[in-house]
Enzyme design. Structure first.
Site, PDB file in Angstrom:
ATOM      1  N   GLY A 173      53.932 138.074 106.364  1.00  0.00           N
ATOM      2  CA  GLY A 173      53.198 139.072 105.577  1.00  0.00           C
ATOM      3  C   GLY A 173      52.816 138.555 104.207  1.00  0.00           C
ATOM      4  CG  ASP A 174      55.770 137.763 101.248  1.00  0.00           C
ATOM      5  OD1 ASP A 174      55.530 138.481 100.264  1.00  0.00           O
ATOM      6  OD2 ASP A 174      56.796 137.865 101.931  1.00  0.00           O
ATOM      7  CB  SER A 175      52.145 133.292 104.556  1.00  0.00           C
ATOM      8  OG  SER A 175      53.411 132.777 104.194  1.00  0.00           O
TER       9      SER A 175
END
Length: 415
Positions: A173-175
């Site tokens: 999700g962050d990436s």
């Protein structure tokens, strides 16, 4: 490793200020640094970015840090102090792009918000990554990648139908949010340049600057953006996509199968011509010739039957034999790789997907190579993740601070 005398890459000459920690914001600026941008990362003096201590460590510093912070310059600023905030403001005014992933409102409290900076430099580009975006009823809540993956729909469709949802084994999700940040930054930079370009440092009459903007990236929306036809399927047909394990829902056959020795392979035989070749390769000519299975819409109702036939064939063969037969039949098939597999794989090696480097003590370490590969202006690793505050003197001198002033800042715990 010491940086070369001159930065290279398509973003050489672009200045980026990174305000934030951990994954989404730093990964976004990492990619800009890999392609030549000068990235100045601001860290707290008391330990810096928490990612420095995450996962596997070498001499107290994360091996992840060597990748996530490569090519960046680290400076320390105690943002509780007015002088530190003034230094950050000066850096922001000089930057082409500011990347931040604090909770909405933190930069405004420090008078470093988008409107604060844009009032001085109209060409300001600020990429803001947060859990829920800068607006809406949830904007002030803490947002982590796991929450974004859940709210954005990814977790709901991940795993097996008879078990709770699972997570991908990385911070996807962050990436994904970081990649949206990079895309947004490049579009904003293009718009700034075609509307007048970089600010000339003047205000009022004689001010020359292109049009800056804020790039508002929400983690949950970045994940949601990947969810294919989820919305129209529900809105028009009332279909809620569910978990299907290793299979690709509604596209048959495409699944994970286990070979005789317990190893797993992915077989994608969902193209009509590919399906015919696959069935012949596994000695199921009856299914290859079945007129009801010629197209995908006919295969979907018989998914279990087709998967069972493929699994039965795989169960009688070791992985090398299965791969050999299916590749010879021109069927898309692949082993599920661990990092150990990657490090010796001919394709990874031919594409030079590992870079050899060394830590300051001389011990060797491999890093993943930079992607995407560009024919004229490729990215490069100039140095590994820096020590905390390694570039304090250099950055502050470039802002015009004297050696005596820098020494006083240290005494005052500004840096």
């Amino acid at each position: 490793m010491q940086p070369p005398a001159k930065a290279h890459g398509p973003l050489a000459g672009i200045k980026v200020l990174e305000l934030g920690t951990l994954i989404a914001g730093p990964f976004c600026s990492r990619m800009l640094a890999e392609f030549g941008a000068e990235v100045i990362k601001v860290e707290a003096p008391d330990g810096g970015d928490p990612l420095r201590q995450w996962r596997v460590l070498k001499d107290g510093t994360s091996l992840w840090w060597s990748v996530q912070a490569r090519n960046k310059k680290s400076i320390t600023l105690n943002m509780k102090q007015a002088q530190a905030r003034e230094i950050a403001r000066r850096l922001a005014q000089e930057a082409d792009i500011i990347i931040e992933n604090y909770r909405p409102g933190v930069l405004e409290k420090w008078e470093l918000g988008f409107e604060d900076l844009k009032s001085i430099n109209p060409a300001t580009i600020m990429v803001r990554l947060s859990g829920y975006g800068q607006t809406g009823p949830m904007k002030d809540l803490p947002g982590f990648g796991a929450i974004g993956e859940s709210m954005g729909g990814l977790r709901y469709v991940s795993g097996h139908a008879d078990r709770p949802p699972v997570r991908v084994g990385i911070s996807i999700g962050d990436s994904v949010a970081a990649l949206h940040g990079v895309i947004g930054a490049m579009m904003a930079l293009r718009h700034r340049d075609v509307t007048g370009g970089r600010w000339n440092g003047k205000q009022g009459e004689g001010c020359v600057a292109g049009q800056g903007q804020m790039v508002d990236v929400a983690l949950y929306e970045s994940v949601f953006n990947l969810m294919e036809s989820l919305v129209p399927e529900f809105d028009h047909a009332g279909v809620v996509r569910e978990r299907t394990g290793g299979a690709l829902p509604g596209i048959v056959p495409s699944n994970t199968y286990t070979t005789a020795e317990g190893e797993n392979i992915v077989i994608a035989g969902n193209g009509d011509a590919i399906f015919h070749r696959l069935m012949k390769a596994i000695d199921r000519d009856d299914l290859a010739q079945d007129p009801g299975l010629v197209r995908n819409d006919g295969r979907v109702p018989r998914t279990a039957e087709i998967d069972a036939a493929i699994q039965s064939w795989c169960s009688g063969r070791d992985i090398d034999s299965a791969l050999q037969v299916l590749k010879a039949a021109d069927v898309p098939v692949g082993k599920i790789y661990s990092v150990r597999d990657m490090m010796t794989d001919p394709q990874f090696l031919a594409r030079q997907m590992f870079e050899q480097h060394a830590f300051e003590d001389g011990s060797p370490v491999k890093l993943p190579a930079i992607t995407p590969k560009m024919s004229a202006t490729p990215g490069q690793t100039q140095w590994l993740g820096p020590r905390l505050g390694q570039h304090n003197d250099e950055v502050l001198r470039n802002l015009g601070y004297s050696e005596a002033e820098i020494v006083q800042m240290i005494a005052d715990k500004v840096i």
